[in-house]
Scaffold this motif. Structure first.
Motif, mmCIF file in Angstrom:
data_model
loop_
_atom_site.group_PDB
_atom_site.id
_atom_site.type_symbol
_atom_site.label_atom_id
_atom_site.label_comp_id
_atom_site.label_asym_id
_atom_site.label_seq_id
_atom_site.Cartn_x
_atom_site.Cartn_y
_atom_site.Cartn_z
ATOM 1 N N PRO A 65 0.810 -1.223 0.000
ATOM 2 C CA PRO A 65 0.000 0.000 0.000
ATOM 3 C C PRO A 65 0.847 1.279 0.000
ATOM 4 C CG PRO A 65 -0.754 -1.504 1.709
ATOM 5 C CD PRO A 65 0.489 -2.093 1.121
ATOM 6 N N VAL A 66 2.035 1.224 0.553
ATOM 7 C CA VAL A 66 2.903 2.402 0.588
ATOM 8 C C VAL A 66 3.266 2.861 -0.823
ATOM 9 C CG1 VAL A 66 5.198 3.197 1.302
ATOM 10 C CG2 VAL A 66 3.847 1.785 2.836
ATOM 11 N N LEU A 67 3.258 1.930 -1.763
ATOM 12 C CA LEU A 67 3.661 2.252 -3.122
ATOM 13 C C LEU A 67 2.485 2.604 -4.035
ATOM 14 C CD1 LEU A 67 6.250 -0.632 -3.537
ATOM 15 C CD2 LEU A 67 6.676 1.711 -2.806
ATOM 16 N N GLU A 68 1.303 2.772 -3.455
ATOM 17 C CA GLU A 68 0.112 3.029 -4.249
ATOM 18 C C GLU A 68 -0.102 4.502 -4.607
ATOM 19 O OE1 GLU A 68 -2.090 0.919 -5.735
ATOM 20 O OE2 GLU A 68 -0.691 -0.641 -5.152
ATOM 21 N N LYS A 69 0.189 5.412 -3.690
ATOM 22 C CA LYS A 69 -0.080 6.837 -3.934
ATOM 23 C C LYS A 69 1.130 7.663 -3.579
ATOM 24 C CE LYS A 69 -4.992 6.471 -3.370
ATOM 25 N NZ LYS A 69 -6.187 6.897 -2.713
ATOM 26 N N PRO A 70 1.894 8.155 -4.514
ATOM 27 C CA PRO A 70 1.727 7.872 -5.939
ATOM 28 C C PRO A 70 2.199 6.466 -6.262
ATOM 29 C CG PRO A 70 3.703 9.172 -5.603
ATOM 30 C CD PRO A 70 3.035 9.024 -4.258
ATOM 31 N N ARG A 71 1.656 5.894 -7.321
ATOM 32 C CA ARG A 71 1.980 4.526 -7.719
ATOM 33 C C ARG A 71 3.451 4.439 -8.117
ATOM 34 N NH1 ARG A 71 1.986 -0.389 -6.788
ATOM 35 N NH2 ARG A 71 1.855 -1.814 -8.510
ATOM 36 N N MET A 72 4.137 3.484 -7.553
ATOM 37 C CA MET A 72 5.547 3.254 -7.866
ATOM 38 C C MET A 72 5.649 1.976 -8.698
ATOM 39 S SD MET A 72 7.314 5.603 -6.379
ATOM 40 C CE MET A 72 7.151 6.806 -5.081
ATOM 41 N N TYR A 73 6.200 2.103 -9.865
ATOM 42 C CA TYR A 73 6.349 0.974 -10.772
ATOM 43 C C TYR A 73 7.781 0.449 -10.722
ATOM 44 C CZ TYR A 73 1.830 2.407 -12.560
ATOM 45 O OH TYR A 73 0.503 2.710 -12.662
ATOM 46 N N PRO A 74 7.984 -0.803 -11.110
ATOM 47 C CA PRO A 74 9.325 -1.393 -11.068
ATOM 48 C C PRO A 74 10.362 -0.567 -11.834
ATOM 49 C CG PRO A 74 7.713 -3.051 -11.683
ATOM 50 C CD PRO A 74 6.992 -1.753 -11.603
ATOM 51 N N GLN A 75 9.940 0.043 -12.942
ATOM 52 C CA GLN A 75 10.861 0.825 -13.749
ATOM 53 C C GLN A 75 11.487 1.966 -12.949
ATOM 54 O OE1 GLN A 75 7.665 0.214 -14.436
ATOM 55 N NE2 GLN A 75 7.392 -0.451 -16.544
ATOM 56 N N ARG A 76 10.748 2.513 -12.015
ATOM 57 C CA ARG A 76 11.269 3.619 -11.198
ATOM 58 C C ARG A 76 12.446 3.138 -10.350
ATOM 59 N NH1 ARG A 76 9.178 8.644 -9.131
ATOM 60 N NH2 ARG A 76 10.255 9.164 -7.200
ATOM 61 N N PHE A 77 12.285 1.993 -9.693
ATOM 62 C CA PHE A 77 13.345 1.446 -8.853
ATOM 63 C C PHE A 77 14.551 1.054 -9.706
ATOM 64 C CE2 PHE A 77 9.451 0.720 -6.474
ATOM 65 C CZ PHE A 77 9.798 1.252 -5.246
ATOM 66 N N ILE A 78 14.276 0.363 -10.792
ATOM 67 C CA ILE A 78 15.351 -0.071 -11.689
ATOM 68 C C ILE A 78 16.093 1.143 -12.240
ATOM 69 C CG2 ILE A 78 15.853 -1.172 -13.905
ATOM 70 C CD1 ILE A 78 13.409 -3.031 -13.302
ATOM 71 N N GLY A 79 15.341 2.138 -12.682
ATOM 72 C CA GLY A 79 15.944 3.330 -13.266
ATOM 73 C C GLY A 79 16.849 4.069 -12.295
ATOM 74 N N LYS A 80 16.392 4.236 -11.077
ATOM 75 C CA LYS A 80 17.204 4.938 -10.079
ATOM 76 C C LYS A 80 18.469 4.162 -9.742
ATOM 77 C CE LYS A 80 14.680 8.554 -9.504
ATOM 78 N NZ LYS A 80 15.147 9.880 -9.903
ATOM 79 N N LEU A 81 18.357 2.857 -9.580
ATOM 80 C CA LEU A 81 19.541 2.053 -9.283
ATOM 81 C C LEU A 81 20.501 2.030 -10.470
ATOM 82 C CD1 LEU A 81 17.911 -0.881 -7.316
ATOM 83 C CD2 LEU A 81 19.456 0.866 -6.413
ATOM 84 N N ASN A 82 19.965 2.057 -11.677
ATOM 85 C CA ASN A 82 20.795 2.099 -12.869
ATOM 86 C C ASN A 82 21.503 3.455 -12.976
ATOM 87 O OD1 ASN A 82 21.892 1.250 -15.352
ATOM 88 N ND2 ASN A 82 20.179 2.104 -16.473
#
Length: 70
Positions: free
Chosen positions: A24-41
């Protein structure tokens, strides 16, 4: 994500999505896998190699520090 990328076979975007799940913490705003991957990349903690996301030396250092509790 770093632990998944550290696996021998690395990880895929679909596998990262499963790790995130429906927290639920990742719902508003919605956090998608691409966001995590992109930041780590962007930080050079993971890289795209062999059609999988794989951890880098920097990522391994960060993961070790996180696991040490420091």
């Amino acid at each position: 994500m770093l632990e998944a990328a550290a696996a021998e076979d690395g990880t895929s975007e679909k596998e990262v999505a499963a790790l995130i799940g429906d927290d639920p913490v990742l719902e508003k705003p919605r956090m998608y896998p691409q966001r995590f991957i992109g930041k780590l990349n962007e930080c050079d903690a993971v890289k795209w190699e062999g059609k999988r996301w794989r951890i880098t030396d920097l990522g391994r250092t960060v993961l070790a520090e996180m696991n040490s509790g420091e």
